[in-house]
Design a protein around this motif. Structure first.
Motif, PDB file in Angstrom:
ATOM      1  N   GLU A   1       3.514   8.923  15.323  1.00 55.00           N
ATOM      2  CA  GLU A   1       3.577   8.811  14.099  1.00 55.00           C
ATOM      3  C   GLU A   1       2.000   8.586  13.527  1.00 55.00           C
ATOM      4  O   GLU A   1       0.936   8.863  14.113  1.00 55.00           O
ATOM      5  N   ASP A   2       2.062   8.674  12.086  1.00 53.74           N
ATOM      6  CA  ASP A   2       0.745   8.369  11.280  1.00 53.74           C
ATOM      7  C   ASP A   2       0.130   6.964  11.630  1.00 53.74           C
ATOM      8  O   ASP A   2       0.690   5.952  12.079  1.00 53.74           O
ATOM      9  N   ARG A   3      -0.909   6.693  10.980  1.00 55.35           N
ATOM     10  CA  ARG A   3      -1.799   5.398  11.135  1.00 55.35           C
ATOM     11  C   ARG A   3      -0.902   4.195  10.479  1.00 55.35           C
ATOM     12  O   ARG A   3      -0.749   3.202  11.207  1.00 55.35           O
ATOM     13  N   PHE A   4      -0.219   4.481   9.352  1.00 53.06           N
ATOM     14  CA  PHE A   4       0.543   3.766   8.743  1.00 53.06           C
ATOM     15  C   PHE A   4       1.688   3.147   9.483  1.00 53.06           C
ATOM     16  O   PHE A   4       2.003   1.856   9.634  1.00 53.06           O
ATOM     17  N   GLU A   5       2.543   4.386  10.150  1.00 48.26           N
ATOM     18  CA  GLU A   5       3.531   4.128  10.817  1.00 48.26           C
ATOM     19  C   GLU A   5       3.410   3.110  12.266  1.00 48.26           C
ATOM     20  O   GLU A   5       4.094   2.168  12.704  1.00 48.26           O
ATOM     21  N   LYS A   6       2.203   3.511  12.751  1.00 49.57           N
ATOM     22  CA  LYS A   6       1.686   3.042  13.889  1.00 49.57           C
ATOM     23  C   LYS A   6       1.242   1.303  13.633  1.00 49.57           C
ATOM     24  O   LYS A   6       1.788   0.502  14.462  1.00 49.57           O
ATOM     25  N   HIS A   7       1.005   1.121  12.677  1.00 47.38           N
ATOM     26  CA  HIS A   7       0.560  -0.480  12.179  1.00 47.38           C
ATOM     27  C   HIS A   7       1.648  -0.975  11.914  1.00 47.38           C
ATOM     28  O   HIS A   7       1.893  -2.213  12.245  1.00 47.38           O
ATOM     29  N   GLN A   8       2.768  -0.536  11.294  1.00 47.45           N
ATOM     30  CA  GLN A   8       4.049  -0.942  11.157  1.00 47.45           C
ATOM     31  C   GLN A   8       4.718  -1.634  12.147  1.00 47.45           C
ATOM     32  O   GLN A   8       5.219  -2.597  12.470  1.00 47.45           O
ATOM     33  N   LYS A   9       4.825  -0.660  13.275  1.00 46.18           N
ATOM     34  CA  LYS A   9       5.369  -1.050  14.526  1.00 46.18           C
ATOM     35  C   LYS A   9       4.593  -2.051  15.214  1.00 46.18           C
ATOM     36  O   LYS A   9       5.244  -2.817  15.691  1.00 46.18           O
ATOM     37  N   ARG A  40      -2.273 -10.281  -3.920  1.00 45.87           N
ATOM     38  CA  ARG A  40      -0.974  -9.441  -3.791  1.00 45.87           C
ATOM     39  C   ARG A  40       0.087 -10.313  -3.062  1.00 45.87           C
ATOM     40  O   ARG A  40       1.263 -10.589  -3.460  1.00 45.87           O
ATOM     41  N   LEU A  41      -0.409 -10.909  -2.053  1.00 42.33           N
ATOM     42  CA  LEU A  41       0.586 -11.769  -1.281  1.00 42.33           C
ATOM     43  C   LEU A  41       1.102 -13.042  -1.949  1.00 42.33           C
ATOM     44  O   LEU A  41       2.052 -13.437  -1.872  1.00 42.33           O
ATOM     45  N   ASP A  42       0.181 -13.606  -2.891  1.00 45.89           N
ATOM     46  CA  ASP A  42       0.200 -14.728  -3.640  1.00 45.89           C
ATOM     47  C   ASP A  42       1.430 -14.412  -4.616  1.00 45.89           C
ATOM     48  O   ASP A  42       2.204 -15.162  -5.000  1.00 45.89           O
ATOM     49  N   GLU A  43       1.180 -13.216  -5.378  1.00 42.70           N
ATOM     50  CA  GLU A  43       1.824 -12.777  -6.217  1.00 42.70           C
ATOM     51  C   GLU A  43       3.354 -12.575  -5.779  1.00 42.70           C
ATOM     52  O   GLU A  43       4.621 -12.759  -6.445  1.00 42.70           O
ATOM     53  N   ASP A  96      -2.962  -1.560  -0.096  1.00 38.97           N
ATOM     54  CA  ASP A  96      -1.690  -2.006  -0.328  1.00 38.97           C
ATOM     55  C   ASP A  96      -0.925  -1.754   0.954  1.00 38.97           C
ATOM     56  O   ASP A  96      -0.122  -2.526   1.290  1.00 38.97           O
ATOM     57  N   GLU A  97      -1.530  -0.736   1.812  1.00 40.04           N
ATOM     58  CA  GLU A  97      -1.037  -0.723   3.230  1.00 40.04           C
ATOM     59  C   GLU A  97      -1.024  -1.989   4.050  1.00 40.04           C
ATOM     60  O   GLU A  97      -0.131  -2.521   4.935  1.00 40.04           O
ATOM     61  N   CYS A  98      -2.145  -2.648   3.883  1.00 40.50           N
ATOM     62  CA  CYS A  98      -2.541  -3.960   4.576  1.00 40.50           C
ATOM     63  C   CYS A  98      -1.337  -4.951   4.138  1.00 40.50           C
ATOM     64  O   CYS A  98      -0.862  -5.892   5.015  1.00 40.50           O
ATOM     65  N   VAL A  99      -1.248  -5.172   2.898  1.00 42.54           N
ATOM     66  CA  VAL A  99      -0.217  -6.076   2.322  1.00 42.54           C
ATOM     67  C   VAL A  99       1.395  -5.822   2.780  1.00 42.54           C
ATOM     68  O   VAL A  99       1.892  -6.494   3.340  1.00 42.54           O
ATOM     69  N   GLU A 100       1.750  -4.300   3.049  1.00 39.48           N
ATOM     70  CA  GLU A 100       2.998  -3.955   3.465  1.00 39.48           C
ATOM     71  C   GLU A 100       2.819  -4.440   5.131  1.00 39.48           C
ATOM     72  O   GLU A 100       4.135  -4.696   5.387  1.00 39.48           O
ATOM     73  N   TRP A 101       1.889  -4.257   5.826  1.00 37.57           N
ATOM     74  CA  TRP A 101       1.677  -4.341   7.077  1.00 37.57           C
ATOM     75  C   TRP A 101       2.280  -6.026   7.312  1.00 37.57           C
ATOM     76  O   TRP A 101       3.020  -6.444   8.043  1.00 37.57           O
ATOM     77  N   THR A 113     -10.249  -4.796   9.713  1.00 37.17           N
ATOM     78  CA  THR A 113      -9.852  -3.943   8.966  1.00 37.17           C
ATOM     79  C   THR A 113     -10.189  -3.898   7.350  1.00 37.17           C
ATOM     80  O   THR A 113     -10.534  -2.742   7.093  1.00 37.17           O
ATOM     81  N   LEU A 114     -10.357  -4.932   7.064  1.00 37.39           N
ATOM     82  CA  LEU A 114     -11.211  -5.025   5.610  1.00 37.39           C
ATOM     83  C   LEU A 114     -12.429  -4.882   5.488  1.00 37.39           C
ATOM     84  O   LEU A 114     -12.946  -4.889   4.250  1.00 37.39           O
ATOM     85  N   LYS A 115     -13.311  -4.614   6.407  1.00 35.27           N
ATOM     86  CA  LYS A 115     -14.463  -4.543   6.298  1.00 35.27           C
ATOM     87  C   LYS A 115     -14.881  -3.400   6.246  1.00 35.27           C
ATOM     88  O   LYS A 115     -15.485  -2.500   7.193  1.00 35.27           O
TER      89      LYS A 115
END
Length: 341
Positions: free
Chosen positions: A97-105, A325-328, A252-257, A243-245
């Protein structure tokens, strides 16, 4: 440096005969009569908790840890020359998978790990109150320090580059601090009468580097040496900080994870409040400013200090976006629930 001869006493209790050893630093790749194995050594201090936590997870049916082979007499680790050794299969770790998919898993599995190992433990109300008061006092002092230092900087005729940038960043840092204090107040109010708190077995060093794939594409956690019983957010917060440093961007991908994690691990209201409180708190920026302030002028490295302040301000802004974003998302969920009710 591990060699064939040095590992033979370690592998003997497993009934393993090694043919060839590749020393990769922390882990050795061993070709043997029982296939390709990974042999790792850990300090005795962390070894006891590590073995106990892994056994607990296996007993509760969690099998997404790289299997740790028992010896022929049932032990999960072998003591040899002052260190503990344990043996696992060697995973090829071919990512499909790509980076996003790996983080989702990764976050989906982390939620399962926390759910299976969760338990409520009694908490002393006085301890919670003491923790709240100590934190409130410390944060008030830090806010006071920021307020006084920005006044001092603004009175300076020729500000240093560090002072100039601190004045520009002050409003954002102060707002983040006030947001955290607000969430802390809400957390304290919502937990006053609670007698229990939820703990889980945390991985302790969450990273995609510690999430390996087998030949079927299934992901497994490894490197469980830092596992312990703690709040689930002791896994999330260090991961997010790393990750955020980076350069400013909308994460947005961080929010989705995180939303993936929250979908599979039902977070209680008081837990979410405390998580948001700690996530938003600008501790690293404050630490940089305090260090600069307390360093004598002749010993300051202006360029180095300024670069550090800039990097941690970017971390603050990236974190701020995720927090907002999480608060919203949470606010919209509550509004939808109220409308349905």
């Amino acid at each position: 440096m591990q060699t064939l001869d040095s590992l033979k006493p370690v592998l003997h209790p497993y009934g393993v005969e090694p043919f060839f050893v590749e020393d990769n630093g922390k882990v050795c790749k061993v070709y043997s009569n029982k296939g390709t194995l990974a042999v790792k050594h850990i300090s005795p201090q962390t070894g006891v908790d590590f073995v106990r936590n892994v056994q607990t997870l296996f007993q509760r049916g969690y099998n997404r840890i790289v299997p740790i082979y028992p010896t022929m007499d049932g032990r999960y680790a072998v003591w040899h020359e002052g260190e503990l050794y344990y043996v696992m299969p060697w995973l090829n770790n071919q990512e499909k998978e790509d980076r996003f998919e790996k983080h989702q898993k990764l976050f989906r599995e982390l939620a399962r790990l926390h759910t299976i190992s969760s338990q409520d433990v009694k908490i002393n109300k006085e301890e919670r109150e003491t923790h709240y008061e100590q934190l409130t006092t410390r944060w008030e002092k830090e806010q006071q320090f920021l307020d006084e230092y920005v006044e001092e900087c603004e009175k300076t005729i020729y500000m240093s580059p560090f002072q100039y940038h601190f004045c520009m960043f002050y409003k954002d840092v102060s707002q983040a601090l006030k947001f955290s204090r607000k969430k802390l107040e809400e957390w304290y109010e919502s937990t006053k009468d609670l007698e229990k708190v939820r703990t889980v077995i945390i991985h302790g060093k969450l990273s995609t580097e510690h999430f390996l794939y087998d030949d079927r594409g299934l992901g497994y956690f490894n490197n469980f040496e830092n596992s312990k019983i703690a709040s689930p957010f002791h896994d999330l917060l260090p991961f997010l900080s790393r990750t955020l440093k980076t350069y400013p961007k909308y994460y947005d991908e961080c929010v989705e994870w995180l939303e993936t994690y929250f979908q599979h691990f039902t977070v209680r209201n008081e837990e979410r409040l405390l998580f948001m409180c700690y996530l938003a708190y600008p501790s690293s920026v404050i630490a940089v400013v305090e260090k600069y302030f307390h360093t004598p002028k002749r010993k300051r490295n202006e360029l180095k200090s300024l670069k550090k302040l800039q990097r941690h301000y970017w971390l603050l802004k990236n974190t701020e976006y995720v927090v907002m974003r999480l608060d919203e998302i949470e606010r919209k969920k509550k509004e939808a629930e109220e409308e349905e009710a």
